[in-house]
Structure formats: C-alpha cells, structure tokens
Design an enzyme around this catalytic site. Sequence first.
Site, PDB file in Angstrom:
ATOM      1  N   ALA A 210      -4.401  -2.801   9.456  1.00  0.00           N
ATOM      2  CA  ALA A 210      -5.802  -3.193   9.589  1.00  0.00           C
ATOM      3  C   ALA A 210      -6.813  -2.234   8.967  1.00  0.00           C
ATOM      4  CB  ALA A 210      -6.130  -3.380  11.063  1.00  0.00           C
ATOM      5  N   ALA A 211      -6.467  -0.969   8.797  1.00  0.00           N
ATOM      6  CA  ALA A 211      -7.475   0.002   8.361  1.00  0.00           C
ATOM      7  C   ALA A 211      -7.823  -0.193   6.887  1.00  0.00           C
ATOM      8  CB  ALA A 211      -6.947   1.412   8.596  1.00  0.00           C
ATOM      9  N   SER A 214     -12.174  -4.027   7.429  1.00  0.00           N
ATOM     10  CA  SER A 214     -13.190  -5.053   7.139  1.00  0.00           C
ATOM     11  C   SER A 214     -12.700  -6.441   7.521  1.00  0.00           C
ATOM     12  CB  SER A 214     -13.618  -5.015   5.682  1.00  0.00           C
ATOM     13  OG  SER A 214     -12.641  -4.438   4.902  1.00  0.00           O
ATOM     14  N   CYS A 347      -3.211  -6.977  -2.447  1.00  0.00           N
ATOM     15  CA  CYS A 347      -4.143  -6.885  -3.573  1.00  0.00           C
ATOM     16  C   CYS A 347      -3.346  -6.486  -4.806  1.00  0.00           C
ATOM     17  CB  CYS A 347      -5.298  -5.948  -3.282  1.00  0.00           C
ATOM     18  SG  CYS A 347      -4.811  -4.412  -2.546  1.00  0.00           S
TER      19      CYS A 347
HETATM   20  C1  SAM Z   1      -4.264  -2.992   2.090  1.00  0.00           C
HETATM   21  S1  SAM Z   1      -4.572  -1.811   3.320  1.00  0.00           S
HETATM   22  C2  SAM Z   1      -5.226  -2.787   4.592  1.00  0.00           C
HETATM   23  C3  SAM Z   1      -6.660  -3.138   4.431  1.00  0.00           C
HETATM   24  C4  SAM Z   1      -7.230  -3.772   5.665  1.00  0.00           C
HETATM   25  N1  SAM Z   1      -6.505  -4.953   6.062  1.00  0.00           N
HETATM   26  C5  SAM Z   1      -8.703  -4.114   5.521  1.00  0.00           C
HETATM   27  O1  SAM Z   1      -9.032  -5.244   5.253  1.00  0.00           O
HETATM   28  O2  SAM Z   1      -9.533  -3.223   5.684  1.00  0.00           O
HETATM   29  C6  SAM Z   1      -2.975  -1.464   3.916  1.00  0.00           C
HETATM   30  C7  SAM Z   1      -2.943  -0.634   5.165  1.00  0.00           C
HETATM   31  O3  SAM Z   1      -1.587  -0.581   5.596  1.00  0.00           O
HETATM   32  C8  SAM Z   1      -1.377   0.647   6.227  1.00  0.00           C
HETATM   33  N2  SAM Z   1       0.075   0.828   6.294  1.00  0.00           N
HETATM   34  C9  SAM Z   1       0.917   1.392   5.399  1.00  0.00           C
HETATM   35  N3  SAM Z   1       2.186   1.320   5.846  1.00  0.00           N
HETATM   36  C10 SAM Z   1       2.135   0.682   7.037  1.00  0.00           C
HETATM   37  C11 SAM Z   1       3.109   0.315   7.992  1.00  0.00           C
HETATM   38  N4  SAM Z   1       4.390   0.578   7.806  1.00  0.00           N
HETATM   39  N5  SAM Z   1       2.681  -0.285   9.115  1.00  0.00           N
HETATM   40  C12 SAM Z   1       1.377  -0.553   9.334  1.00  0.00           C
HETATM   41  N6  SAM Z   1       0.420  -0.223   8.464  1.00  0.00           N
HETATM   42  C13 SAM Z   1       0.800   0.380   7.329  1.00  0.00           C
HETATM   43  C14 SAM Z   1      -2.131   1.633   5.388  1.00  0.00           C
HETATM   44  O4  SAM Z   1      -2.423   2.783   6.144  1.00  0.00           O
HETATM   45  C15 SAM Z   1      -3.359   0.818   5.015  1.00  0.00           C
HETATM   46  O5  SAM Z   1      -4.401   1.101   5.897  1.00  0.00           O
END
Ligand code: SAM
Length: 741
Positions: A210-211, A214, A347
């Site tokens: 989620a991080a 947005s 993306c």
């Molecule tokens: C594409 S970003 C997400 C963007 C977010 N959905 C937004 O709209 O703001 C991918 C996220 O996946 C997290 N991530 C990476 N490996 C992960 C895992 N094994 N489990 C959960 N989150 C993970 C990263 O820290 C990153 O914040």
Amino acid sequence: MGRRNRKRNRDGTNAAKNGSGDGGNDGQKRPEHYEEILRENQGFNLYYKTQKVIPEDEWDNFIKTMATNLPVAFRITGFRAEADILRGIVKDVYLKNFAAARTDDGNLVIPKSLPWYPRELAWQVNLTRQMIRRDEVFAKLHHFLISETVCGAISRQEAVSMIPPLVLDVQPNHKVSRKRNQLFSRSRIQVSVIDELVDSFCSEVLDMCAAPGSKTTQLLEMLYAGDDTRMSEGMVVANDADNKRCYMLVTQAKRLNSPNLVITNHDASVLPKMTETGPNGEKVALKFDRVLCDVPCSGDGTMRKNVDVWKKWNGANGNNLHWLQFRIARRGLELLKPDGIMVYSTCSLNPIEDEAILCRLLKEYPDCLEIIDVADKVPGLRTVPGVTTWKPMSRDLKFYENPEEIPEKFSSQIRAAMFPPSPEEAAAFHLDRCMRILPHHQDTGGFFLAAIRKLKPLRSVNSGPKSGEDRSSEEVQEKEKPADVVADEDDKMTPPKKRRFFGFREDPFIYFNQEEPCWKTIKDFFGVEGLDHRLLLSRNREEKKKNLYLTCAAVKDFIDCNQENVKVINTGIKAFIRCDGKNSDCEFRLAQEVGVNELLRFLNKRVVKLQREDALAILRKHDLEDPLQNSALCDETQEALKQLSTGSVVFVYETKMKDVEKTVRLALVGWKGAASVRAYVAKSDRVHLLRLCGGDTSYFENLDIEAKFGNKSANGDSAGNATQEEQDALKVAAEEIPVAV
Ligand SMILES: C[S@@+](CC[C@H](N)C(=O)[O-])C[C@H]1O[C@@H](n2cnc3c(N)ncnc32)[C@H](O)[C@@H]1O
C-alpha cells in the site's frame, strides 16, 4: 507514539531491493545528474519491440513520449463535501490563468480533467514537475497543490495510479446482505448508533502493497460513497512490507482522517491468517470483499518520472520479480471471499510481470478464478488489451521460445511458468480483458491491470483434494474447524501464529472495556451522545490516558482478533488530546487534525456556530500568542461564547457555496479563553479552510513563495511553523518522497 528504534529496523523483508515501482528512493535525494540521464536503453527497445505490447506502427510515438517528462496530475480527495468547492477553486483560480503560458517545448499549457475520473475531481496539466518547481509563474499552483496535499484535500498522484481503485469498484456495503444480528455479535457492540451503521455500511478491503498510500486513500473514500454525514462502517487494511514506508502510510492516513483504516507491516506473500468475530461470537477466518494487489515491480512504466529506471533497466528485472509478484497475488486471492474481486496491477509494461502472473494463477486454480471485463468502470480511458504471447528474455538479451531452450545458468531465473499459454488456454483465460495503458495514448505513465473474480474457494491443481473428497480445504476450514487451528490450502504459506515482530516497536492498541473515568468527564463536558466508548482506544496502559483515538467497529474487531499475530503499525483517528494544566473543567480537548469532522455528529455541547466574517477573523489570526478578542466577533457569537466555560470548542461555519448543491459545514477546533478565542488548527488546515470560506490566503501563500524563491519568510521558515506531521506530509506533497504510481 511508539518507540522508534531505527537500528532495529529489520522487518525480515528485502522490499526495498524488490523495487517499489514508484521509484523506491524513499525520499533520498535524486542523483545530481538526474536531468542528464540518457533516456535511451537498447535492451529496452529490443525487448518491447519483440513483445509487441506496443502496436508496431505506434512504436516511434511511444518511445518519443517515454523520453519526455511526465505531466503533473492530482486528485481532489473525494468523500468530503468540501471537494466540490475545492474543484471550483481549482478551475476558477489556479488553472485559469495559464491562457498564454507555454511549456518548455513551446506548447500551450492546457489543464484538463481526466475524463474517466468521476465528478471532474482528477486533473492533469501538461506542465512537468520540473517546470512547476522552477518557474514562479506556476509557483502559485505549486504551493496550492502542496498546502492542499498536506491537509489531505488533494492527492498528488499519477493519473494511471488512480485507475485500480476505480475498477476495484469498492462499495460501502458489500456485506449488506449479512444479517444485522450477525454483524452485531461480530463487533460485539450493541448501541443504537452502531446498530444503525453496521446494518448499511460494512465492506472489508485489503491493500496488500500500500505505501505510500495514494490508492489506499481512494479506497477509503469509496467506503463513504460520497456520504460524509455518517460514519462509514467499512474497513481498509493497508499493508506494506517496508517498515519505513509504512510510516508514509501513517502520514497519508492522518491527512485522510478516517477511523476505518488499519496499517500493517508484513511481507504480503505470507500475510498471516486473520480472523474476525463470527455470527455466534466465535472466531472465523477473515476474508476480504475486495483486494488491491499493486505489487512491487520493475517500474518501467514510470520512466517518464523516475528517469533513473532508463539506466537500471535490464531484461532480468522483471524475471527476478515474477515469483514474488505471483506469491503476493496468490496470497491476495486466498484472502479474498468467494465472489470477491481482486485487482492486480503493476507500473510495468512487461508481460512477465503482468499477463504471465495471471496465466500462472489461472492455470494453478482452474475454475476458481475469472478475469473480468471492467472497462465500463473507467469510461473514456484508452487501453490496449492484454497480450497472449510473449518471449522471456535473459539478461544477455537472448529470447526463448520454450522452457527447454533455457540454459542451465539462467534456469533459476527464467521458469517454465513464465512462458505464454497455449492458444486454447489463452482463449479460456480471457487475457484480452487485461488493460494496458500506453504512455503516448493519453500523455501518462505506463500501467497494467486486471480484475479477477474469485468464483469459489481455491483448490490448486498442484495439490489436489487429499482424500478424494470434492471439497477444497478452504471449505473444510470454514465449515468444520475453528479458523485459528487449521492450516488449510489457502493458508498453507502462513507462518506460525506466535510472531516476533521486528522494526519499530509500536505501543499497544487498548480499547476502553469499561467506561473509563476520563470518558465520563469528556461526555459531560462535550455533551457526547450516541458514541460507544468501546470504540475509543488509547496507546498507553497507565490509568491516566493520554490521547484517545476513535475507530469504527470493524476495525475494533480486527484489532481485538488479530493484534497478537498481525503487526499493526497504526489505526484510529486522534479524537481527544490530553491538555493538563489548562484552566478548563475537562482535561481533554478536541483534535482538529483528524477527529473533529467524525466527532461533530456526536457533540451536543461546546459547538459554536459562526458567521462568515467571524470564521474568517478566527482563521486569519494565526499567531497563537496573540488570540482574537471576543469583542472582535459579532454579537451573536459573543453571546454564545458567554454561555460556555473556558476550554475546547468547535467552531462551525455552515454555508451554501457557489455550484455546490448541499450545505457545507466547515468545522475548526478552537479554545475559548476568558476574553478571547483561538483556532487550534495547523497551518495547512487554516489555509484550506480560509480558501473554502472564500477568504484571502495570500499572506500564507506569499510566505511559501518567498521562501521558495529566495526571500525568506519573516521567521525564516518556509513551512510557517509546520508541525512534524505537516513537514512529513510536505515532503510527500513536494515529491521529495516520490508520488505513488
Ligand atoms: C508499487 S508500490 C505500491 C504503491 C501503492 N499501492 C500506492 O498506490 O501508493 C509497491 C510497494 O510494495 C512494497 N513491497 C515490496 N515488497 C513487498 C512485499 N513482499 N510485501 C508487501 N509489500 C511489498 C514496497 O515497499 C512498495 O511500497
């Protein structure tokens, strides 16, 4: 709150290395040569020309667009009635004056609302981030965007990033068919207000990666479905593996003021089994109505913004992420209810990260899943259908037609499951229902998404029914055995229940079990009615409570059932703040930053209605050391204040604004002193409210612009005494921390 031990930030994941897809540089400075990075990569060209995800006759246009900077896009956050007013201000004030303005390329600057986003709430302007930051002509817009982002009224978000929540089609009431008394016992709260609320609002949504959040904010907004006059009873669980990035979620959440959010910190591919209270008070497996699976990816759709991806791109990036992406998606489907919908998105334009994941899921769980057509959820959005063939490529730019060709040295990198489906499978899988957004079609980033409906409990072809019975182990768990003792197929990857958590050590979430002494004082002082005290929590075990936080009943049930085995980072909106030492009959005051709008409906005392001029006068008086004298207010307000003892108050200004049908109620927390009043609002909220009241905000804007363009503001502080939270939010808003894709 919480003891932060940065040295112990070991959450057992390698999330950062996994590529967050949003640039992943976590607020670090971009490289100095950022603008000079060569926007060219021969491997990229070869790879994508071969995959044919871009129509051949569009290649030149595509690659030319990819090498340009991304336009600015933003979204007015949607569930507040104020959104409509702000939209008017955006159109009439901030986007109007570009008539003669030109971009670096000499084109006219043309703001446009995104046609597929409801209510003209999302906008794109063909200014690049670089221009908007550099040029004083655009500084006003820039500072407007920043200050409204800080207070949560605007979300700086790439256009394509807004799409997944729209197609996920989150409704406030996915659970409305459940019996009223079942929901009662589930939340174990049986007071009249909750009774009414749970009956009509209850949906549970999981945002797996989620991080910075947005999309999470969009999901939360959708739980309200435009009705901000009552508390939504839905819940969003927003998870991220990266402990630091979880705190970006906390910042976002604070700006959104929602009692419906829980933030958790787990590797999403092994998200623990979660439970909720069932119809008879027993624990049952928690399955979600909707799941957003916005996985970490190679991010090659973001190259227009994250220019360094040009340099880093190679054919192995996608291959290396495929297995993690598949496992996250599979866990998402396990945690989804039958008939629920999961949106898988990246993306990245790479079929190995996109269609190949869906194929793999559909192959593993035949008859359990279906890709559905969701084009009608985004009318006017131009997309291209998913592809049915592709060729995996190794780092050395060699393509493979089938698994047998893979040399030993790449056998752990390129797996049989990454190859395209047979023509029969392709037809059955409906990969054409996947949606790819190509950057040159609408001047956006590149993006991929697909919506999957779970038709029935998952049963893998690889495991099969163990004893010949024609039932999935998921069904067995749900019907026959208590959820917390069975490891079934859906939960086969779940780690042991007792967990040792790493990362920042959070204070516990302690709900009021009984009517605490402080609650009685608060209730009497503010005339609280209809709010169940069991929805309030504190973060300290001592008798003397510090701040009190409010959640909805679904979140309370989640915390009660899962706090031991799920690492919860944050939940609840700050509702009451301890203010010892003040000359008041109540040792708590209301909190503007998050709680007041949710709380107002329960308050029968300490609410002071204002005329517009009074509202403006209070908001303009930003110096807390020099409060506004009561005598400066109109007679009616003075009279209302006379009836109140010293202490916390809510000032309310109700108005009908231009172009807005319903009456809008603006609330600001204040303090009534012996002969004066003051507003306890952060600067960004103050400016936001002033704007909505049609007041003059130039004093605050000039502070920002002067600070930005050389003339330091009077106190030398461009953030104008910004709180720590505001400063964090400012970083996100100003894209020091990259905006989500
Ligand atoms: C594409 S970003 C997400 C963007 C977010 N959905 C937004 O709209 O703001 C991918 C996220 O996946 C997290 N991530 C990476 N490996 C992960 C895992 N094994 N489990 C959960 N989150 C993970 C990263 O820290 C990153 O914040």
